[in-house]
Design an enzyme around this catalytic site. Sequence first.
Site, mmCIF file in Angstrom:
data_model
loop_
_atom_site.group_PDB
_atom_site.id
_atom_site.type_symbol
_atom_site.label_atom_id
_atom_site.label_comp_id
_atom_site.label_asym_id
_atom_site.label_seq_id
_atom_site.Cartn_x
_atom_site.Cartn_y
_atom_site.Cartn_z
ATOM 1 N N LYS A 1 0.833 -1.209 0.000
ATOM 2 C CA LYS A 1 0.000 0.000 0.000
ATOM 3 C C LYS A 1 0.864 1.255 0.000
ATOM 4 O O LYS A 1 0.662 2.174 -0.800
ATOM 5 C CB LYS A 1 -0.940 -0.023 1.194
ATOM 6 C CG LYS A 1 -1.925 1.130 1.204
ATOM 7 C CD LYS A 1 -2.819 1.089 2.430
ATOM 8 C CE LYS A 1 -3.991 0.147 2.272
ATOM 9 N NZ LYS A 1 -3.781 -1.197 2.750
ATOM 10 N N ARG B 1 -3.889 2.499 8.343
ATOM 11 C CA ARG B 1 -4.169 1.256 7.621
ATOM 12 C C ARG B 1 -2.926 0.381 7.572
ATOM 13 O O ARG B 1 -1.800 0.879 7.528
ATOM 14 C CB ARG B 1 -4.621 1.550 6.179
ATOM 15 C CG ARG B 1 -5.897 2.361 6.058
ATOM 16 C CD ARG B 1 -6.156 2.689 4.588
ATOM 17 N NE ARG B 1 -7.289 3.557 4.395
ATOM 18 C CZ ARG B 1 -8.539 3.153 4.153
ATOM 19 N NH1 ARG B 1 -8.787 1.859 4.089
ATOM 20 N NH2 ARG B 1 -9.503 4.014 3.972
ATOM 21 N N GLY C 1 -8.322 -7.310 4.069
ATOM 22 C CA GLY C 1 -9.197 -7.456 5.228
ATOM 23 C C GLY C 1 -8.627 -8.261 6.369
ATOM 24 O O GLY C 1 -9.310 -8.464 7.368
ATOM 25 N N MET D 1 -5.900 -7.599 8.296
ATOM 26 C CA MET D 1 -5.340 -6.817 9.404
ATOM 27 C C MET D 1 -6.223 -5.598 9.646
ATOM 28 O O MET D 1 -7.229 -5.406 8.986
ATOM 29 C CB MET D 1 -3.885 -6.456 9.100
ATOM 30 C CG MET D 1 -2.961 -7.663 9.108
ATOM 31 S SD MET D 1 -1.240 -7.265 8.726
ATOM 32 C CE MET D 1 -1.330 -6.851 6.987
ATOM 33 N N ARG E 1 -3.184 -1.208 -6.604
ATOM 34 C CA ARG E 1 -2.336 -2.400 -6.539
ATOM 35 C C ARG E 1 -2.645 -3.242 -7.760
ATOM 36 O O ARG E 1 -3.701 -3.083 -8.394
ATOM 37 C CB ARG E 1 -2.610 -3.199 -5.267
ATOM 38 C CG ARG E 1 -4.043 -3.672 -5.132
ATOM 39 C CD ARG E 1 -4.322 -4.217 -3.740
ATOM 40 N NE ARG E 1 -5.749 -4.504 -3.566
ATOM 41 C CZ ARG E 1 -6.335 -4.678 -2.394
ATOM 42 N NH1 ARG E 1 -5.624 -4.598 -1.274
ATOM 43 N NH2 ARG E 1 -7.620 -4.937 -2.299
ATOM 44 N N HIS F 1 -15.642 -7.963 0.467
ATOM 45 C CA HIS F 1 -14.657 -8.824 1.118
ATOM 46 C C HIS F 1 -14.762 -10.257 0.606
ATOM 47 O O HIS F 1 -13.756 -10.902 0.276
ATOM 48 C CB HIS F 1 -14.873 -8.788 2.641
ATOM 49 C CG HIS F 1 -14.010 -9.753 3.398
ATOM 50 N ND1 HIS F 1 -14.419 -11.040 3.698
ATOM 51 C CD2 HIS F 1 -12.762 -9.628 3.902
ATOM 52 C CE1 HIS F 1 -13.452 -11.653 4.351
ATOM 53 N NE2 HIS F 1 -12.448 -10.827 4.502
ATOM 54 N N ARG G 1 3.810 -48.594 -12.630
ATOM 55 C CA ARG G 1 3.824 -49.448 -11.437
ATOM 56 C C ARG G 1 3.322 -50.843 -11.822
ATOM 57 O O ARG G 1 2.161 -51.001 -12.182
ATOM 58 C CB ARG G 1 2.936 -48.858 -10.344
ATOM 59 C CG ARG G 1 3.271 -47.444 -9.930
ATOM 60 C CD ARG G 1 2.226 -46.934 -8.957
ATOM 61 N NE ARG G 1 2.424 -45.566 -8.541
ATOM 62 C CZ ARG G 1 1.947 -44.498 -9.180
ATOM 63 N NH1 ARG G 1 1.241 -44.658 -10.293
ATOM 64 N NH2 ARG G 1 2.157 -43.287 -8.721
ATOM 65 N N GLU H 1 14.911 -43.289 -3.102
ATOM 66 C CA GLU H 1 13.805 -43.044 -2.176
ATOM 67 C C GLU H 1 14.186 -43.325 -0.728
ATOM 68 O O GLU H 1 13.327 -43.309 0.160
ATOM 69 C CB GLU H 1 12.589 -43.870 -2.577
ATOM 70 C CG GLU H 1 12.897 -45.330 -2.864
ATOM 71 C CD GLU H 1 11.742 -46.059 -3.541
ATOM 72 O OE1 GLU H 1 10.589 -45.708 -3.292
ATOM 73 O OE2 GLU H 1 12.025 -46.990 -4.323
ATOM 74 N N SER I 1 15.586 -41.944 -10.622
ATOM 75 C CA SER I 1 14.278 -41.303 -10.503
ATOM 76 C C SER I 1 13.973 -41.179 -9.015
ATOM 77 O O SER I 1 13.936 -42.181 -8.299
ATOM 78 C CB SER I 1 13.187 -42.121 -11.202
ATOM 79 O OG SER I 1 11.935 -41.461 -11.084
ATOM 80 N N GLY J 1 11.940 -41.073 -5.920
ATOM 81 C CA GLY J 1 10.622 -41.422 -5.397
ATOM 82 C C GLY J 1 10.376 -40.567 -4.162
ATOM 83 O O GLY J 1 10.628 -40.992 -3.032
ATOM 84 N N THR J 2 9.915 -39.346 -4.385
ATOM 85 C CA THR J 2 9.873 -38.375 -3.282
ATOM 86 C C THR J 2 8.801 -38.693 -2.242
ATOM 87 O O THR J 2 8.864 -38.169 -1.131
ATOM 88 C CB THR J 2 9.665 -36.955 -3.823
ATOM 89 O OG1 THR J 2 8.520 -36.937 -4.686
ATOM 90 C CG2 THR J 2 10.895 -36.487 -4.588
ATOM 91 N N ASN J 3 7.829 -39.537 -2.582
ATOM 92 C CA ASN J 3 6.862 -39.926 -1.546
ATOM 93 C C ASN J 3 7.571 -40.684 -0.426
ATOM 94 O O ASN J 3 7.478 -40.339 0.748
ATOM 95 C CB ASN J 3 5.750 -40.799 -2.143
ATOM 96 C CG ASN J 3 4.949 -40.068 -3.197
ATOM 97 O OD1 ASN J 3 4.997 -38.851 -3.294
ATOM 98 N ND2 ASN J 3 4.211 -40.820 -3.996
ATOM 99 N N CYS K 1 9.491 -39.057 -9.842
ATOM 100 C CA CYS K 1 8.210 -39.680 -10.166
ATOM 101 C C CYS K 1 7.256 -39.704 -8.974
ATOM 102 O O CYS K 1 6.205 -40.331 -9.033
ATOM 103 C CB CYS K 1 8.405 -41.095 -10.713
ATOM 104 S SG CYS K 1 9.251 -42.207 -9.571
ATOM 105 N N TYR L 1 13.738 -34.365 -15.958
ATOM 106 C CA TYR L 1 12.299 -34.472 -16.185
ATOM 107 C C TYR L 1 11.566 -34.612 -14.860
ATOM 108 O O TYR L 1 12.145 -34.979 -13.832
ATOM 109 C CB TYR L 1 11.965 -35.647 -17.105
ATOM 110 C CG TYR L 1 12.200 -37.015 -16.516
ATOM 111 C CD1 TYR L 1 11.221 -37.661 -15.744
ATOM 112 C CD2 TYR L 1 13.400 -37.690 -16.732
ATOM 113 C CE1 TYR L 1 11.441 -38.915 -15.204
ATOM 114 C CE2 TYR L 1 13.635 -38.943 -16.193
ATOM 115 C CZ TYR L 1 12.655 -39.550 -15.427
ATOM 116 O OH TYR L 1 12.861 -40.790 -14.890
#
Length: 898
Positions: free
Chosen positions: A22, A91, A100, A102, A335, A451, A576, A764, A783, A785-787, A851, A871
Amino acid sequence: MVRYVYDFSEGGRDMADLLGGKGANLAEMVRMGLPVPPGFTITTEACRVFLATGEPPAELAGEVATHLSALEQATGRRLGQVDDPLLVSVRSGGRFSMPGMMETVLDIGLNDLSVLGLGKSPERERFAWDSYRRLVQMFGSTVMGVDSALFEDVLAGVKRQSGVEDDSRLDSCELIRIVETFKDLIRERTGEEFPQDPAEQLRRAVLAVFTSWNGERARLYRRREHIADDLGTAVTVQTMVFGNHGADSGSGVAFTRDPATGRTGVYGDYLSDAQGEDVVAGIRDTVPLTDLEGPAPAAYEQLRGHMRRLESHYRDLCDIEFTVERGRLWMLQTRVGKRTAQAAFNIAGQLADEGVITMAEALRRVSGEGLARLMSPRFGAAAEGDAIARGIPASPGAAVGAAVFDAGEAVRRSAAGEQVVLVRQETTPDDLPGMVAAQAVLTSRGGKTSHAAVVARGMGKVCVCGASELTVDPAGRCFTALGGVTVREGTVISVDGFTGEVRLGSVPLADSAVVGYFEGGGRAPGDGAQQDVRDVHRLMEQADAVRRMEVRANADTPEDAARARRFGAQGIGLCRTEHMFLGERRPLVEAMILAHGDAERQEALGALLPLQREDFIGILEAMDGLPVTIRLLDPPLHEFLPDRTALAVRIAREEALGGAPDARDAELLAAVERMHEENPMLGLRGVRLGLVVPGLVAMQVRAVAEAVVVRRKAGGDPRAEIMVPLVGTVEELRLVREEVRRVLGAVSAEAGAAVACPVGTMIELPRAALTAGRIAREAEFFSFGTNDLTQTTWGFSRDDVEAAFFSVYLDKGVFPVSPFETIDREGVGRLVRIAVAEGRAARPDLKIGVCGEHGGDPESVHFFHEAGLDYVSCSPFRVPIARLEAGRAALDDHREGN
């Protein structure tokens, strides 16, 4: 020397970190020569000092006094003087817009004496007491902590007694009575008087704004929008101008383009004889912005000109707040406006067509999250039944849920798994938890700048505002609609954010036009296509042209593979194989598990071989010419057996009835008992199965190799890759790779032609990431396996913890977002970077992808680009999202000079 206060004439829009959005934009408008009421900004640094120590900086009071004195000299009025006093607004203004969330206090400087001076002439008397009423009400609730509902009850009671519906109809005597009642209420609730010293009002209001940064609704909003908690808010102190001065005065909000659709034109809301808070609060029905032309034609033309200048200057949709005081226009704020996903794509395309921005900049201004919203279903064209209400479509989409009438009920029902629609007369910042929990927001009052509309658009929630046919009864927990229809809490309704219609019951959903575009292969749409479809096409082309990373899909069936290819996938990053062992094939797997000796096991595996081969043939055909990464069997074998408890109960029931239990049931139970593990996800699974169960790897590799041979003979170009899961040491991978080579050699000899499939592994486990340099000697690709990597790094069992304590962790800020949703850069992400660096050091040509579910998360895609992956792979539906974000990540990388 640190400065904590800046005059509006001293800053610019590039100082938003210090002056807040602001303050920076007010300074920018002053630099542009627009009519901005003078004032000054207290910096975010001052707020951070206050939040850290509980006290404002020692220098702040002196700096504020100096700037206030300059403001008084510039205006010729003094804060607290009796005759025509200077009044100011206080303000909040964070680095990022938090509409809205704050506190704001208007009309600071009025007291029992100065209100008489302000209203000394008859035509100003009502205006003066209306302003004082607003100050006492806002100060009492935001600064002194009195429940705002108590003030509203007093106001509503006086209106009922006077027979009027809105505040503007109250006369001076009634306003005087309200002010005195408000002051009595403050005294009763706080034990102190409403402060009469204007300097004290200003000081306390500034501290209240600082404090509101850590208010519940502000913290909830920041978590929702991923805004850092340590930024703090700036505070703007600005000379009051008055829209509540009569018929030739008013306040409004204007948009340079429609924030819901992106269409060009004049959009906004206006209220005569009102201050700005009345407009955004939705407590009175606004009129279209064009209605300002009648009572104040000069101000209307000036506003139109300022709107054009601001959009040209900011090169984007601008959201503008303004006040007309006795025919004179004042610009209070601007803004870059929040917009719906549809508007974001359309505006980006339009500005590129107009030559205002490049297509690269247009791509930066959209997001994968927005694309996901455009791909969300909407109501079918043949929605049955008449609408029970129609309102202003403030935020598009289609939502179905049970009607609820307060935020608490919305949160409770949502936590229990129920979809809800929050129905209110108008929303306030206190409704934010309910808005987050709800599928849609429906209000009987307000417009596109209320709002409810602004917050819903920012969150991507469906919103219909100003449905005036609705009579909402929060106490009775119902609303009455057209034809006298009464809808009670819990009744399912459907809210159409495209048309503004509300219907009883659950209206069937249909795919969006954007999904249809991708289902058609993403070809250039015809002339009759919707604008957002045309812009999606152009921006997807831009993303594909600049992105470095490929996007593959996680797909286990030919149907999923075909859809992924239509959606633009450049191969399969995860196929899989365990999903191919379910259903009618389960008995064959059971036979393999129950086998007595190698002969029986080989017989079971031999029966599974042709079935797996056919699966792979279909998938390789769907992805012909593109890589297909096939993961060898990963989950524990007990997952393919009947439930342990169910078997035991079945056997016990047979014995209780005097019969002999089924021999197969007994054999299965014995196998289940034998394989039982306390923590099976860290037990006999993945590569360990391949090394322990003779013939399992050979069967799967042969099925892949023979599928490759079949596709080649059919004239295809199969590109199968074999991925070994859950490797923790290079020795595991080396042993499996030897088996793979043996089988590929045998199939090559049988086919009379070489069958070569690259062999790689999933990273993994933390140990795999930390020893990636050694593992890369045996792997042709990685690859992530982030899970599982997230589970094993955090020590979480995803199936258990998300329901058990994640909500508490999110509430307490232990993490800003679930690490299963967005990659944990500091922990899991660091392991990824280590593995990439060490893997490539050992094998420079190592292909690396991901993956896990993170492959389709927009923020995570940017991390994987930064980390140097080749990838990402994700579900077919999220392939377009990953493509778009991969392009945006490449642009960000280029902008940063990396």
